[in-house]
Design a protein around this motif. Structure first.
Motif, PDB file in Angstrom:
ATOM      1  N   ASP A 440     -11.870  78.852  41.556  1.00 34.62           N
ATOM      2  CA  ASP A 440     -11.869  77.697  40.914  1.00 34.62           C
ATOM      3  C   ASP A 440     -11.305  76.522  41.578  1.00 34.62           C
ATOM      4  OD1 ASP A 440     -12.567  79.003  38.441  1.00 34.62           O
ATOM      5  OD2 ASP A 440     -10.564  79.573  37.748  1.00 34.62           O
ATOM      6  N   LEU A 665     -20.772  81.189  32.729  1.00 33.93           N
ATOM      7  CA  LEU A 665     -20.090  80.013  33.158  1.00 33.93           C
ATOM      8  C   LEU A 665     -21.001  78.773  32.442  1.00 33.93           C
ATOM      9  CD1 LEU A 665     -19.128  80.250  37.012  1.00 33.93           C
ATOM     10  CD2 LEU A 665     -17.590  80.334  34.613  1.00 33.93           C
ATOM     11  N   TYR A 669     -16.666  74.574  31.662  1.00 34.24           N
ATOM     12  CA  TYR A 669     -16.046  75.150  32.689  1.00 34.24           C
ATOM     13  C   TYR A 669     -15.961  74.148  33.737  1.00 34.24           C
ATOM     14  CZ  TYR A 669     -15.141  77.302  37.073  1.00 34.24           C
ATOM     15  OH  TYR A 669     -14.843  77.879  38.322  1.00 34.24           O
TER      16      TYR A 669
END
Length: 723
Positions: A440, A665, A669
């Motif tokens: 991330d 995803l 996101y």
């Protein structure tokens, strides 16, 4: 040719290249053009309407004819959609009643009576032997006359066409976008890139072409134009040879190499020689494609060119006459010993391969110290890994929860899907969470600051297009794993196909599943009416094209899932027919209209996959009673003939469960990472747009955006994937 290129721009961008023609008073013609577009669910933007109004009537009419043909093809209105039952969805009979009608009619027909009586005497009846079965009993015009007019609804689809730049500028921009894509393109987009490259290869080029298949297509055009080739691996040369032979540049299917002209052979051998001379370790890449390299060597005759010895080494390795140990074999040997730390050190020299091996490394590691070393190596290597791979690995570990009993879905490059139990050992949660947090952080670091962000909330649950092969070509299609709202009282599926040479029978069906994925019922040619649904009737051949429909009242469906599917009962596959596509329409309860009404079409996708059963998407009833679609774009292997919903319900249920339970995803996101504390995020409600420039992310481009805005829609959603 100019029209086909203009059509290509419209399909990819929903922009009409700057219309040209003599000045005049084209206001009336432009408004008529806009009205004609509305009948197929399109409209002109205010800016485009103004431009057309300043042209002569003849120029507007010329532009309208070309554009209407293109948008008709986009939505599936370029063919005649007849239905077997003339007033479908009204008066669809029960299945047994319909079959008895066909039998009765056959018995009154002198040419078929004896054959039918013989079959009945043996207790088995071939429906295809009945003259009234499977073949249209009325013309398209008679079907139109039997149908009521469509009542317009505020819920009908409206797709805006915007004013583009000059055709050359639009083509260059589209070429740069496709060639420089950070994610692989689907087959249709690869074909479009080929057409663009033939025109644009001598001009401006993208800074890089990271996807190897794209590079092969561009290299083919550059070779024809006499430009330098873009090569950095021996496999680049192999892909180019496949392109020159009309083969598969993805290397998934064998290519029959053609006899190549001497100048082309010299170019390929020179390319191989320069790649290996610069880095002899590249010879190890030959092992992955030894057989194609051997066959290519037979066409290139490297022995005739002794001044390129490194090229000859490539084919010597392929034939086993020269040793070049592959990278993967070195890694596997270390894991077999087992020496996980040694494997990690070796893989750090190839960051992309390290990332693809992370799950295996974490499962193989003997203890926490080795797992710590794996995570630390991933953090160090992350900046050198492509954004697509970082996101793919992030999505992978998002789904590596402790065993839940849910099946695991597998999809190959050609869309073939299957489900199997997940037998892998779990990855410790703490290590998985550390790795996810690091990924991330890496994605956040790469994302640009969006400034003022204008966001269409309908795009938030669209899955990131990590591969173009996860989305079918067409109108309104979303990447595999995307979720979208279903707003309407009646859901209507359609399939169209046209056979190439032999009788081909496609069967549109819908499987209805309960919340536990068990079968509730189905609609098909063997079950024409069920749970508020109607099937338009079985058509068993399509020399001139054929259509089938299923109409469902959503408030009468008992199950939790609706799974439309197209089964190949007989004849040509999806990649063999002249044309085939699937889609769905949404209508209000009293709209009526023909079986196919283009402005009610919400999605139309090409059927071009390696399998005998197509599963485009699945509809799920949420806890609040509303329906949402989850996109699958999958093909099941099926059997060679007689595929039926009754026979494949178990395998379909497994695949549906695997896709539905998998977490993909999504744009949500990325927006969460992108916005942080630096972006001014505003949800767009369909009203007026801001006066100044924004970064807009949505399903379609709103009219009136500032010209300096950065616009991300479904057509270029791949641009949100960081490099």
């Amino acid at each position: 040719m100019a029209h086909s290129l203009e059509s290509l721009v419209i399909r990819h961008t929903h922009r009409l290249p700057f219309p040209k023609g003599s000045a005049g008073e084209g206001t009336t013609a432009a408004r008529q053009f806009d009205a004609a577009l509305a009948s197929v669910g399109f409209k002109l933007s205010a800016e485009l309407l103004e431009r057309l109004a300043g042209l002569s009537e003849a120029a507007v009419v010329h532009t309208a004819r070309r554009t209407l043909r293109t948008v008709g093809e986009m939505v599936g209105d370029h063919v005649r959609h007849n239905s077997y039952f003339i007033d479908f969805p009204a008066n669809v009979p029960d299945t047994e009643e319909f079959w008895m009608r066909c039998v009765t009619k056959a018995l009154s027909d002198g040419t078929s009576r004896d054959n039918v009586l013989t079959q009945l005497a043996h207790g088995v009846l071939d429906l295809l032997s009945l003259p009234a079965y499977g073949r249209y009993q009325h013309t398209y015009e008679e079907m139109l006359a039997a149908q009521d007019e469509l009542i317009a609804s505020a819920g009908d689809r409206v797709t805006v066409l915007h004013l583009g730049r000059d055709l050359d500028d639009e083509l260059t921009d589209l070429y740069l976008a496709l060639a420089g894509s950070t994610t692989p393109l689907g087959e249709d987009h690869l074909r479009d890139l080929k057409a663009l490259a033939e025109r644009c290869a001598p001009g401006p080029q993208p800074e890089s072409i990271p996807v190897r298949e794209n590079r092969a297509v561009v290299n083919e055009a550059r070779l024809a134009a006499g430009a330098d080739l873009l090569l950095d691996t021996v496999t680049d040369v192999l892909r180019l040879a496949c392109a020159l032979s009309g083969g598969d540049v993805t290397l998934q299917e064998p290519t029959r190499f053609r006899t190549l002209p001497r100048p082309v052979r010299r170019a390929l051998l020179a390319g191989l020689d320069s790649v290996v001379a610069a880095n002899p370790a590249k010879l190890a890449d030959v092992h992955a494609h030894r057989e194609p390299f051997k066959r290519l060597g037979e066409r290139l005759h490297p022995h005739e060119y002794p001044h390129w010895p490194h090229a000859a080494d490539v084919f010597a390795v392929a034939r086993g006459q020269k040793e070049a140990r592959s990278f993967d074999s070195r890694v596997q040997q270390l894991l077999d010993e087992p020496d996980v730390l040694g494997a990690v050190r070796l893989l750090e020299s190839a960051p992309g391969r390290l990332f693809r091996a992370l799950d295996l490394l974490l499962r193989t590691a003997a203890g926490q110290e080795e797992r710590d070393a794996v995570v630390a190596a991933a953090v160090r290597a992350a900046p050198a890994v492509s954004g697509r791979v970082v996101l793919s690995v992030r999505e992978h570990f998002q789904n590596r929860e402790p065993a839940t009993g849910d099946p695991r879905v597998f999809v190959n490059r050609r869309g073939r899907g299957w489900a199997a139990p997940d037998a892998r050992r779990p990855v410790p949660a703490a290590d998985r969470d550390r790795l996810v947090a690091a990924l991330d952080a890496e994605v956040r670091r790469r994302l640009p600051a969006p400034g003022r962000l204008l966001l269409d909330p309908d795009v938030l649950d669209v899955a990131l297009p990590l591969s173009g092969r996860a989305t079918a070509a067409g109108l309104g299609t979303l990447p595999r794993g995307s979720v979208s709202a279903v707003d309407g009282e009646r859901l209507r599926f359609f399939v169209y196909w046209k056979e190439t040479g032999k009788r081909t029978d496609y069967d549109l069906s819908a499987l209805l599943l309960r919340a536990d994925y068990s079968t509730d019922s189905w609609l098909s040619y063997t079950s024409l009416t069920a749970v508020g649904g109607r099937h338009s009737g079985d058509v068993t051949e399509a020399p001139d094209g054929a259509s089938e429909f299923i109409d469902l009242s959503l408030d009468r469906v008992r199950g939790a899932f609706i799974v439309p599917q197209v089964n190949i009962f007989a004849g040509e596959g999806f990649e063999e027919v002249e044309e085939s596509f699937f889609g769905f329409m949404l209508r209000d309860g009293e709209q009526k209209g023909r079986p196919f009404e283009p402005r009610t079409v919400r999605m139309k996708s090409e059927l071009r996959g390696a399998g005998r059963v197509a599963l485009p998407l699945v509809f799920r009833r949420e806890d609040d009673g509303r329906w949402r679609a989850k996109w699958t774009h999958l093909y099941l292997k099926g059997v060679s003939s007689a595929n039926r919903v009754e026979e494949n319900q178990v395998s379909v249920s497994k695949v549906v469960r695997a896709v539905v339970t998998r977490e993909y995803l999504t744009v949500r996101y990325l927006v969460g990472l992108m916005s942080g504390d630096t972006a001014d995020v505003e949800l767009w409600d369909g009203g007026p747009v801001p006066d100044g420039p924004v970064t807009y992310i949505g399903l379609e481009r709103p009219d009136g955006l500032h010209p300096d805005s950065r616009v991300i829609t479904l057509k270029n959603l791949r641009d949100v994937i960081p490099g």
